[in-house]
Each structure stands twice: as structure tokens, then as C-alpha cells.
Scaffold this motif. Structure first.
Motif, short mmCIF file in Angstrom:
data_model
loop_
_atom_site.label_atom_id
_atom_site.label_comp_id
_atom_site.label_asym_id
_atom_site.label_seq_id
_atom_site.Cartn_x
_atom_site.Cartn_y
_atom_site.Cartn_z
N LYS A 13 -32.14 12.16 -48.15
CA LYS A 13 -32.84 12.87 -47.09
C LYS A 13 -32.38 12.32 -45.75
O LYS A 13 -32.37 11.10 -45.53
N VAL A 14 -32.00 13.23 -44.86
CA VAL A 14 -31.51 12.88 -43.52
C VAL A 14 -32.35 13.61 -42.49
O VAL A 14 -32.64 14.81 -42.64
N TYR A 15 -32.76 12.90 -41.44
CA TYR A 15 -33.47 13.51 -40.32
C TYR A 15 -32.65 13.34 -39.06
O TYR A 15 -31.90 12.36 -38.91
N LEU A 16 -32.79 14.27 -38.14
CA LEU A 16 -32.15 14.16 -36.84
C LEU A 16 -33.03 13.39 -35.88
O LEU A 16 -34.23 13.66 -35.76
N SER A 17 -32.48 12.38 -35.23
CA SER A 17 -33.16 11.62 -34.19
C SER A 17 -32.34 11.76 -32.92
O SER A 17 -31.37 11.04 -32.71
N GLY A 18 -32.74 12.74 -32.10
CA GLY A 18 -31.91 13.08 -30.94
C GLY A 18 -30.64 13.73 -31.43
O GLY A 18 -30.67 14.75 -32.12
N THR A 19 -29.53 13.12 -31.12
CA THR A 19 -28.23 13.63 -31.59
C THR A 19 -27.71 12.86 -32.79
O THR A 19 -26.63 13.16 -33.29
N GLN A 20 -28.47 11.87 -33.22
CA GLN A 20 -28.03 11.03 -34.33
C GLN A 20 -28.70 11.43 -35.63
O GLN A 20 -29.84 11.91 -35.65
N GLN A 21 -28.00 11.23 -36.73
CA GLN A 21 -28.56 11.46 -38.05
C GLN A 21 -29.12 10.15 -38.61
O GLN A 21 -28.45 9.12 -38.59
N LEU A 22 -30.35 10.22 -39.09
CA LEU A 22 -31.02 9.06 -39.66
C LEU A 22 -31.13 9.26 -41.17
O LEU A 22 -31.86 10.14 -41.64
#
Length: 217
Positions: A13-22
């Protein structure tokens, strides 16, 4: 080993944090047998609640598979297949304890005599038979969590997911709730996945796992 009630394979599972992928979860694999209790510990922000959301079908993984007793999760199966207990009790303030327990049954059908009898029996089992007509505001924190446990079990689920169920309770009350939760799951043959920060609580389950950097070990 008993038939797997829950099977998860290579979850990510990946979430977007601003322009970065977490990357919150990576290659998480888990099997839980019927009647088995499994605890998952991990630092705050390690992805424990995200994992429970995936296992419950409330969110979907970016990759990987989840099976509930051999079949993919489906919203129309959720209320019958699994129960959930949260850190916050999420009781309806205007309803008494028995009516709150029956709310889970209402998702499946209008409660009849059998459902009402089961709600009463569960409230008795969690020590609240005399408090069935009390509103949540008239109950202590521990009593409200016991109502939540009864609500989670009213539909006789195969799987119970518990997300920090003692987080809002003092140590003594939390210990009592965990003992009750484990005892009820043993008695009913319900599989349990318990997310907790408490090492002592984790050790009481059949298996204790740890989630770190998105990897479950």
C-alpha cells in the motif's frame, strides 16, 4: 492447522504525501486459522491500522490478494464474516447498551427474537446484564468497550479485528477487556487479529507479530 479464515498475500500500500510516495506496507503476508489469535505490534505510524483496513475490506491494497475463508472480500459479506472493535467505542449515544449491540445485527436483518436473545446473552457474558438499558453516558469506559465487544460478536463472525481496543482504558480495565476478548474468541471459535502496543497483551495471543517499515515479521 485449521482452515485459514483469513489469507493475505504480498500486500502493498502506497499513499501520496505531497509529491512523494509513502510506502506504508510492503509484501505483507499473513494467514490466520479458525479460532486462532494473532497480535500485531509496531511503532506509531508503522501501518498497523492501514493493514486492518485492508484486511477488513474497507480499503484495497495496491497489489497483493486477500481472501476471507477462500473468497475475495465483498461488502455484502462483511457484516456476517467479521466484527470490529476500535480504540474509540463508537456507541450511539441515544441508544442503550442492548440497542447498540443490536445495531450490528440490523445490518443483516431486522432483529428478531433470536438476535435479541443473543444480544442479551452476550451482554450477560461481558458482565453487563444489569446495564442493558443504560445509555453509553451512564457507563464507564471499560463498560462501553465491553458493549463494543458484544456488538462485534452479535452476528457470530468468523473473524474479529481489534484495533488498539484498550487504548482509551486504564491498565487494569484494559487487562480485563483483553482477557474477556480472548476468552470469548476461544469459546466461540472466532479468529482474532489484535493490533496493540501492549507487549503483555500481545504475549497472550497464539502468535505475536511485529510490523516495521511496512514489513510484517
Amino acid at each position: 492447522m485449521n482452515e485459514a479464515v483469513l489469507s493475505a498475500r504480498s500486500l502493498a500500500k502506497v499513499y501520496l504525501s505531497g509529491t512523494q510516495q509513502l510506502q506504508v506496507l510492503r509484501d505483507v503476508t499473513l494467514d490466520v486459522a479458525a479460532g486462532e489469535s494473532v497480535s500485531i505490534r509496531g511503532e506509531s505510524g508503522s501501518g498497523k491500522s492501514t493493514l486492518l483496513n485492508l484486511l477488513s475490506g474497507l480499503d484495497a491494497p495496491d497489489s497483493g490478494t486477500i481472501l476471507w475463508a477462500g473468497a475475495p472480500p465483498a461488502p455484502n459479506r462483511r457484516a456476517e464474516f467479521l466484527g470490529m472493535v476500535f480504540q474509540s467505542f463508537y456507541l450511539i449515544p441515544e441508544l442503550d447498551a442492548e440497542a447498540n449491540v443490536l445495531m450490528a445485527a440490523r445490518i443483516l436483518r431486522s432483529p428478531g427474537a433470536a438476535q435479541r436473545a443473543r444480544a442479551k446473552e452476550l451482554l450477560k457474558r461481558v458482565g453487563l446484564a444489569e446495564r442493558a438499558t443504560h445509555l453509553p453516558a451512564q457507563l464507564s469506559g471499560g463498560e462501553r468497550q465491553r458493549v463494543a465487544v458484544a456488538r462485534a460478536l452479535v452476528n457470530s463472525p468468523k473473524l474479529l479485528l481489534a484495533d488498539e481496543p484498550t487504548g482509551n482504558l486504564d491498565e487494569h480495565t484494559g487487562d480485563a477487556v483483553i482477557e474477556l476478548l480472548l476468552a470469548l474468541c476461544r469459546e466461540t471459535g472466532t479468529a482474532l487479529v489484535l493490533v496493540t502496543h501492549n507487549v503483555a497483551h500481545a504475549r497472550k495471543t497464539n502468535r505475536s507479530l511485529f510490523l516495521h517499515d511496512g514489513v510484517l515479521r
